[in-house]
Design a protein around this motif. Structure first.
Motif, PDB file in Angstrom:
ATOM      1  N   TRP A  16       9.684   1.594  -6.216  1.00  0.00           N
ATOM      2  CA  TRP A  16       9.059   2.765  -5.591  1.00  0.00           C
ATOM      3  C   TRP A  16       7.843   2.290  -4.818  1.00  0.00           C
ATOM      4  N   PHE A  17       7.692   2.818  -3.620  1.00  0.00           N
ATOM      5  CA  PHE A  17       6.664   2.339  -2.706  1.00  0.00           C
ATOM      6  C   PHE A  17       5.897   3.497  -2.084  1.00  0.00           C
ATOM      7  N   THR A  18       4.625   3.217  -1.738  1.00  0.00           N
ATOM      8  CA  THR A  18       3.834   4.170  -0.973  1.00  0.00           C
ATOM      9  C   THR A  18       4.307   4.088   0.469  1.00  0.00           C
ATOM     10  N   GLY A  19       3.797   4.918   1.308  1.00  0.00           N
ATOM     11  CA  GLY A  19       4.151   4.868   2.725  1.00  0.00           C
ATOM     12  C   GLY A  19       3.338   3.859   3.519  1.00  0.00           C
ATOM     13  N   GLY A 109      -0.524  -8.406  -3.922  1.00  0.00           N
ATOM     14  CA  GLY A 109      -0.592  -7.072  -4.510  1.00  0.00           C
ATOM     15  C   GLY A 109       0.551  -6.178  -4.085  1.00  0.00           C
ATOM     16  N   LEU A 110       1.596  -6.770  -3.523  1.00  0.00           N
ATOM     17  CA  LEU A 110       2.761  -6.008  -3.078  1.00  0.00           C
ATOM     18  C   LEU A 110       3.843  -6.063  -4.144  1.00  0.00           C
ATOM     19  N   GLY A 111       4.702  -5.070  -4.137  1.00  0.00           N
ATOM     20  CA  GLY A 111       5.845  -5.050  -5.017  1.00  0.00           C
ATOM     21  C   GLY A 111       7.093  -5.443  -4.249  1.00  0.00           C
ATOM     22  N   THR A 140      21.969 -10.619  -0.231  1.00  0.00           N
ATOM     23  CA  THR A 140      20.778 -10.191  -0.937  1.00  0.00           C
ATOM     24  C   THR A 140      19.734  -9.677   0.038  1.00  0.00           C
ATOM     25  N   GLY A 141      19.080  -8.592  -0.358  1.00  0.00           N
ATOM     26  CA  GLY A 141      17.933  -8.078   0.371  1.00  0.00           C
ATOM     27  C   GLY A 141      16.809  -7.817  -0.611  1.00  0.00           C
ATOM     28  N   LEU A 142      15.584  -7.976  -0.164  1.00  0.00           N
ATOM     29  CA  LEU A 142      14.420  -7.733  -1.010  1.00  0.00           C
ATOM     30  C   LEU A 142      13.574  -6.634  -0.385  1.00  0.00           C
ATOM     31  N   SER A 143      13.389  -5.547  -1.108  1.00  0.00           N
ATOM     32  CA  SER A 143      12.453  -4.531  -0.649  1.00  0.00           C
ATOM     33  C   SER A 143      11.047  -5.068  -0.882  1.00  0.00           C
ATOM     34  N   VAL A 144      10.128  -4.762   0.031  1.00  0.00           N
ATOM     35  CA  VAL A 144       8.742  -5.212  -0.084  1.00  0.00           C
ATOM     36  C   VAL A 144       7.836  -4.084   0.364  1.00  0.00           C
ATOM     37  N   GLY A 145       6.797  -3.821  -0.437  1.00  0.00           N
ATOM     38  CA  GLY A 145       5.839  -2.783  -0.054  1.00  0.00           C
ATOM     39  C   GLY A 145       4.758  -2.599  -1.101  1.00  0.00           C
ATOM     40  N   HIS A 146       3.885  -1.660  -0.823  1.00  0.00           N
ATOM     41  CA  HIS A 146       2.813  -1.333  -1.761  1.00  0.00           C
ATOM     42  C   HIS A 146       3.402  -0.481  -2.879  1.00  0.00           C
ATOM     43  N   PRO A 147       3.220  -0.905  -4.130  1.00  0.00           N
ATOM     44  CA  PRO A 147       3.836  -0.188  -5.250  1.00  0.00           C
ATOM     45  C   PRO A 147       3.312   1.238  -5.390  1.00  0.00           C
ATOM     46  N   ALA A 148       4.214   2.123  -5.728  1.00  0.00           N
ATOM     47  CA  ALA A 148       3.877   3.504  -6.085  1.00  0.00           C
ATOM     48  C   ALA A 148       4.281   3.701  -7.541  1.00  0.00           C
ATOM     49  N   PRO A 149       3.688   4.674  -8.214  1.00  0.00           N
ATOM     50  CA  PRO A 149       4.094   4.918  -9.603  1.00  0.00           C
ATOM     51  C   PRO A 149       5.578   5.288  -9.681  1.00  0.00           C
TER      52      PRO A 149
END
Length: 171
Positions: A16-19, A109-111, A140-149
């Motif tokens: 889950w990621f922030t925008g 600090g990214l998820g 394989t693909g990796l999602s990357v972004g700022h974590p959201a709760p």
């Protein structure tokens, strides 16, 4: 505890990621770290495809039972592996690169979270969606972004780890 070992033990999949977008400088550093991942005989049997387009991320998220998180991520890094390199270590090397990407993202600090495209038809679809063809295959693909709760509720994915004495056979 050593800070490097602490960071290794703290890495968790983020679905889950922030925008908030991922800074170009962070992405460049993550990909630079991945570029230096070791590979058998230094073949470097991978290419990295960065996907930020929302429609493409949504399309990719439909290519496997556990790929849904790609739709919510600000970007994904797809691992294209040379299909003509039939040696098993090419896939192993791609896994090493995936782990490097995840650890480098974590350092910023990214998820991140891996997604496997399956069944085999979805591997072909993934390449077609992003315009990558033979000899390259994207499994394989990796999602990357700022974590959201995480959303409230119970996850279908178990938590915790097996005890070390359950995992190690010492002869």
């Amino acid at each position: 505890m050593d800070p490097v070992l602490k960071a290794l033990g703290a890495l968790r999949a983020t679905r889950w990621f922030t925008g908030e977008p991922v800074a170009d400088e962070a992405l460049h550093a993550i990909l630079e770290a991945a570029r230096w991942t070791g590979s058998a005989r230094n073949r470097q049997p991978w290419r990295f495809v960065v996907v930020r387009d929302r429609a493409l991320l949504t399309g990719l998220s439909r290519l496997g039972a556990y790929a849904g998180h790609l739709a919510q991520a600000p970007l994904a890094v797809l691992l294209a592996v040379n299909a003509q390199d039939s040696r098993d270590d090419a896939e192993f090397d791609a896994g090493r690169a995936a782990q490097t990407i995840m650890l480098a993202a974590h350092a910023f600090g990214l998820g991140s979270c891996p997604a496997s495209f399956f069944p085999a038809d979805n591997v072909e679809r993934a390449g077609h969606l992003v315009g990558v063809g033979a000899p390259w295959r994207i499994r394989t693909g990796l999602s990357v972004g700022h974590p959201a709760p995480a959303p409230l509720g119970r996850s279908a994915i178990p938590t915790g780890r097996l005890a070390l004495d359950e995992l190690v056979i010492d002869r």
